[in-house]
Write a protein that holds these residues in place. Structure first.
Motif, short mmCIF file in Angstrom:
data_model
loop_
_atom_site.label_atom_id
_atom_site.label_comp_id
_atom_site.label_asym_id
_atom_site.label_seq_id
_atom_site.Cartn_x
_atom_site.Cartn_y
_atom_site.Cartn_z
N PRO A 37 21.60 28.32 40.39
CA PRO A 37 21.64 29.08 39.14
C PRO A 37 22.46 28.33 38.09
O PRO A 37 23.47 27.70 38.42
N LEU A 38 22.02 28.40 36.84
CA LEU A 38 22.73 27.72 35.75
C LEU A 38 22.83 28.66 34.55
O LEU A 38 21.90 29.41 34.25
N ARG A 39 23.95 28.61 33.85
CA ARG A 39 24.11 29.31 32.57
C ARG A 39 23.92 28.27 31.46
O ARG A 39 24.58 27.23 31.43
N VAL A 40 23.02 28.54 30.54
CA VAL A 40 22.69 27.62 29.45
C VAL A 40 23.14 28.25 28.14
O VAL A 40 22.61 29.29 27.74
N PHE A 41 24.13 27.64 27.48
CA PHE A 41 24.65 28.25 26.26
C PHE A 41 24.83 27.27 25.10
O PHE A 41 24.93 27.68 23.96
N GLU A 42 24.88 25.97 25.38
CA GLU A 42 25.05 25.01 24.28
C GLU A 42 23.71 24.81 23.56
O GLU A 42 22.65 24.84 24.18
N ASP A 43 23.78 24.55 22.25
CA ASP A 43 22.57 24.49 21.42
C ASP A 43 21.53 23.53 21.96
O ASP A 43 20.34 23.86 22.03
N ARG A 44 21.95 22.32 22.35
CA ARG A 44 20.95 21.32 22.76
C ARG A 44 20.23 21.72 24.04
O ARG A 44 19.04 21.42 24.22
N TYR A 45 20.93 22.41 24.93
CA TYR A 45 20.28 22.81 26.17
C TYR A 45 19.53 24.13 26.01
O TYR A 45 18.55 24.37 26.73
N ARG A 46 19.95 24.95 25.08
CA ARG A 46 19.11 26.10 24.72
C ARG A 46 17.80 25.61 24.13
O ARG A 46 16.72 26.15 24.42
N PRO B 97 18.54 16.08 24.93
CA PRO B 97 18.43 14.74 25.52
C PRO B 97 17.09 14.54 26.23
O PRO B 97 16.56 15.45 26.84
N VAL B 98 16.59 13.33 26.13
CA VAL B 98 15.36 12.94 26.82
C VAL B 98 15.65 11.68 27.63
O VAL B 98 16.20 10.70 27.11
N GLY B 99 15.31 11.73 28.91
CA GLY B 99 15.55 10.58 29.77
C GLY B 99 14.30 9.78 30.02
O GLY B 99 13.21 10.33 30.17
N HIS B 100 14.46 8.47 30.04
CA HIS B 100 13.41 7.57 30.49
C HIS B 100 13.70 7.29 31.96
O HIS B 100 14.73 6.66 32.29
N VAL B 101 12.84 7.76 32.85
CA VAL B 101 13.15 7.77 34.27
C VAL B 101 12.02 7.14 35.07
O VAL B 101 10.88 7.04 34.61
N VAL B 102 12.35 6.74 36.27
CA VAL B 102 11.36 6.28 37.24
C VAL B 102 11.54 7.09 38.52
O VAL B 102 12.64 7.57 38.83
N ASP B 103 10.45 7.28 39.25
CA ASP B 103 10.52 8.01 40.51
C ASP B 103 11.31 7.20 41.53
O ASP B 103 11.28 5.96 41.52
N LEU B 104 12.00 7.91 42.40
CA LEU B 104 12.76 7.27 43.47
C LEU B 104 12.36 7.93 44.78
O LEU B 104 13.10 8.74 45.34
#
Length: 221
Positions: free
Chosen positions: A21-30, A108-115
């Motif tokens: 469970p996570l609480r989301v309250f900051e603007d960027r994550y909202r 934020p947006v991540g550039h990711v590769v599968d692991l």
């Protein structure tokens, strides 16, 4: 192949197959949650999370240093609150490696590769030692704190390794090392050794919960 994912760095390590469970309250994550809720198929409401090595989840400066190995996560439950925050449940899917984080947008947006993790067998002796050690740990905790796990342990070696990694009350660097382990065998051996160290510490200082002993022993802060 590099993919892009909305990213939610945390002062925690998330594991595949485990919900949190996570609480989301900051603007960027909202904004990130609003973005995911606009995805028409709930099964595609996926984001990434990596642990924060140095820094904070919130504030003007935010994370200063991130771990590179993290987890692809499914947004499975969302509850909106009157103050604009969200209570969500996230379920880990699989591991990713963060190549680059773009923080120029609303979130934020991540550039990711599968692991991917190799589908290798695990010796039965390794499985039984891990199960026995965790059972002994649960018994030792009975008079100190709530049981960290309910029900029977998984039989599948991979899921067992993730379950024990998630339940072990360890400082973040040790939890990250479990996430980064090459395969289920390595992870089960490592979590077994870490839990045995917890049991030894509890025998020396039985009045302290293992988490406090662990933080005293491993964390320089």
């Amino acid at each position: 192949m590099t993919d892009t994912l909305p990213m939610f760095p945390l002062n925690a390590v998330l594991f595949p197959g485990v919900s949190v469970p996570l609480r989301v309250f900051e603007d960027r994550y909202r904004a990130l949650v609003h973005h995911l809720l606009r995805v028409s198929d709930p099964a595609d409401r996926v984001f990434g999370s990596v642990g924060i090595r140095e820094g904070y989840e919130v504030g003007d400066h935010g994370a200063q240093s991130l771990y590179r190995v993290g987890c692809r996560v499914h947004l499975s439950e969302v509850e909106s609150n009157d103050d604009g925050s969200f209570d969500i449940v996230a379920v880990g899917l699989d591991r990713i490696k963060l190549d680059r984080l773009d923080t120029t947008g609303l979130f934020p947006v991540g550039h990711v590769v599968d692991l991917p993790e190799p589908d290798a067998g695990v010796d039965e002796a390794v499985l039984e030692r891990a199960r026995a050690t965790f059972t002994a740990y649960r018994t030792a905790l009975a008079d100190i704190r709530a049981d960290p796990y309910e029900g029977s342990l998984p039989r599948d070696p991979g899921y067992l390794s993730w379950t024990l990694a998630a339940c072990a009350p360890l400082p973040m660097p040790e939890r990250q090392s479990l996430l980064e382990a090459d395969d289920a065998t390595e992870r089960l051996l490592l979590v077994t050794d870490l839990l045995r160290a917890e049991l030894r510490a509890m025998n020396v200082i039985p009045s302290l919960p293992a988490t406090e002993v662990a933080r005293t022993r491993w964390s320089p802060n």
